[in-house]
Design an enzyme around this catalytic site. Structure first.
Site, PDB file in Angstrom:
ATOM      1  N   ASP A 115       0.699  -1.210   0.048  1.00  0.00           N
ATOM      2  CA  ASP A 115      -0.172  -0.022   0.054  1.00  0.00           C
ATOM      3  C   ASP A 115       0.911   1.131   0.046  1.00  0.00           C
ATOM      4  O   ASP A 115       1.599   1.618   0.860  1.00  0.00           O
ATOM      5  CB  ASP A 115      -0.944   0.174   1.250  1.00  0.00           C
ATOM      6  CG  ASP A 115      -1.892   1.219   1.345  1.00  0.00           C
ATOM      7  OD1 ASP A 115      -2.068   1.668   0.313  1.00  0.00           O
ATOM      8  OD2 ASP A 115      -2.339   1.453   2.355  1.00  0.00           O
ATOM      9  N   ASP A 125      -1.244   6.730  -7.133  1.00  0.00           N
ATOM     10  CA  ASP A 125      -1.368   5.652  -6.230  1.00  0.00           C
ATOM     11  C   ASP A 125      -1.707   4.450  -6.748  1.00  0.00           C
ATOM     12  O   ASP A 125      -2.570   4.324  -7.853  1.00  0.00           O
ATOM     13  CB  ASP A 125      -2.873   6.243  -5.515  1.00  0.00           C
ATOM     14  CG  ASP A 125      -3.148   5.483  -4.412  1.00  0.00           C
ATOM     15  OD1 ASP A 125      -2.388   4.766  -3.666  1.00  0.00           O
ATOM     16  OD2 ASP A 125      -4.405   5.189  -4.026  1.00  0.00           O
TER      17      ASP A 125
END
Length: 490
Positions: free
Chosen positions: A136, A362
């Protein structure tokens, strides 16, 4: 912050990470990234099941994105001073950015909790214990399911079930596991942005944390330093031990967070795993994501260090990487978007990272999300080229522009490009912004988020490109790539 976001994101940077060697001339510690929808994901003890259809696949991605958007918003709202310099890489007097060793990590996907779309294999402790973590870029803490006794947060009715099939890190079996004292500056100040708690009953009590997500999920535990083992890619049996790596020992997992072993924090902050490993391997990391609909034998990789294959890539471009302003996210300085070579009329404040806008790249968000002031001009510019196709309403509220794709050809759609303030241009393939939503149905792969807010270049838009994050030079490099040079043999 939503664990649906947390597990999703990043779950596409939503995949599983396994050690593998790569075809490289460097010493490489390589992590393979597996998308959440890869068949390997269902063989590793997670509670996720494969989507029943393409429409269900897209629904899962959108739901995961929604959770991640909430997580990002809450993370940025946690402190009113989030847009400020907080941490900066220092390389001392060495200026040695081209460290010969390289860490490569295969990644697989994992999106349901909003953490990301990819998973990685992770070896921690002495001797190493193996776990499958969500990779992440929106999280700066690495944590896993853990058993620690005596525990300040775990009681008889909520301790981990040691008889369960899921993996649990046994801290007592590792002599290198050292808790962080709650009275330390590391706990009270450095980790305050990583959800450390103020509770400190004694000077020797460990530093506690609590991650709460928008869907009600929670992860509670303690911070510690531990040894992490990474493999060096060229040498299948060579390993490198990284000592005193900050980890979270999560002893209570409530809600959807229990579906996975934990999370690998790849966000930008002083104590994140990405920064810690990058310090050992040339101050940079990179990844290459193949189409998430590709056959499972095509692997995505997360690499630490500079890959020798970079010199073979054509049209490598670089733009400024904005670090420390909206931690732990990686921001870029976008100046505008063009469609068919024509710049769209989008207010400049949409891209102002120092104001109320800005853009982050992202790996944990699937679809590219644009604030309202940018979303409408993009859709309006693409619409005339798709007007001959029947518009359809599908059971996904966030995808507002879908159509019957019979006789559709990508050549009918003009090229879309993101223009960076320093002149670089990112022009993704059409399939990255006109996506398959169901049999015979395509949609424009953008979602709209409220203004003011942060726009997000998601992992589907990033597919079929190589991305290199230079944390000292503060540069983001990118180039078209099939990513097959990193094909997994595992």
């Amino acid at each position: 912050m939503s664990f649906l976001w947390f597990l999703q994101s990043f779950l596409l940077f939503s995949s599983f990470l396994a050690f593998a060697s790569a075809n490289t001339n460097d010493d490489a510690a390589q992590f393979e990234l597996f998308h959440r929808h890869a068949p390997q994901v269902y063989k590793n003890g997670t509670t996720l099941g494969p989507p029943k259809s393409q429409l269900e696949r897209v629904k899962q991605l959108v739901q995961s994105d929604n959770a991640r958007h909430q997580m990002i918003s809450q993370r940025l709202m946690k402190s009113s001073s989030h847009r400020r310099k907080a941490y900066e890489f220092q390389d001392g007097n060495n200026n040695n950015y081209n460290v010969p060793q390289l860490v490569d990590i295969p990644m697989r996907s994992a999106a349901d909790t909003g953490a990301g779309q990819y998973f990685v294999s992770f070896r921690v402790g002495s001797p190493p214990q193996k776990f499958v973590l969500v990779a992440d870029t929106g999280s700066d803490v690495t944590w896993m399911n853990c058993y620690y006794k005596p525990s300040p947060v775990c009681h008889h009715d909520n301790c981990p079930n040691l008889g369960a099939t899921r993996r649990i890190f046994h801290a007592s079996r590792s002599p290198t596991f050292k808790t962080i004292p709650c009275v330390s500056d590391l706990c009270k100040f450095d980790l305050s942005g990583s959800f450390s708690m103020d509770y400190c009953p004694t000077a020797l009590s460990p530093c506690e944390f609590e991650y709460s997500y928008a869907d009600g999920s929670k992860a509670l535990g303690i911070f510690a330093n531990e040894t992490v083992t990474v493999g060096l890619g060229l040498h299948k049996h060579r390993k490198k031990k990284l000592h005193n790596v900050l980890i979270g020992c999560s002893q209570i997992n409530e809600g959807t967070v229990h579906a996975f072993d934990g999370v690998m924090g790849l966000g930008y902050s002083k104590h994140s795993f990405a920064v810690r490993v990058a310090e050992e391997f040339g101050y940079m990391f990179s990844y290459c994501l193949v189409d998430h609909l590709s056959p499972s034998n095509f692997a995505n990789y997360l690499s630490f260090g500079r890959k020798s294959e970079v010199s073979k890539l054509h049209n490598m471009q670089y733009t400024k990487l904005i670090l420390g302003v909206i931690n732990p996210f990686y921001a870029v300085n976008v100046a505008g978007i063009s469609v068919g070579g024509t710049m769209l009329k989008i207010p400049s404040e949409v891209w102002d990272i120092e104001g109320n806008g800005g853009v982050i790249i992202d790996s944990g968000t699937s679809l590219t999300a644009l604030t309202e002031l940018a979303y409408k001009p993009v859709i309006d510019a693409l619409d005339p080229h798709l007007k001959n196709f029947q518009k359809l309403d599908i059971d996904i509220e966030e995808l507002n522009y879908c159509f019957n794709a019979t006789e559709f050809k990508e050549s009918l759609v003009p090229k879309l490009a993101f223009h960076f303030a320093d002149g670089a241009q990112f022009a993704p393939p059409v399939k990255s912004y006109v996506i398959d939503a169901d049999d015979g149905v395509k949609c424009l792969g953008f979602t709209s988020i409220k203004w003011p807010g942060i726009s997000i270049i998601g992992n589907i838009m990033q597919q079929n490109h190589f991305w290199e994050f230079n944390l000292v030079g503060k540069k983001l490099g990118f180039a078209p790539s099939s990513c097959t040079m990193l094909e997994s043999k595992v």
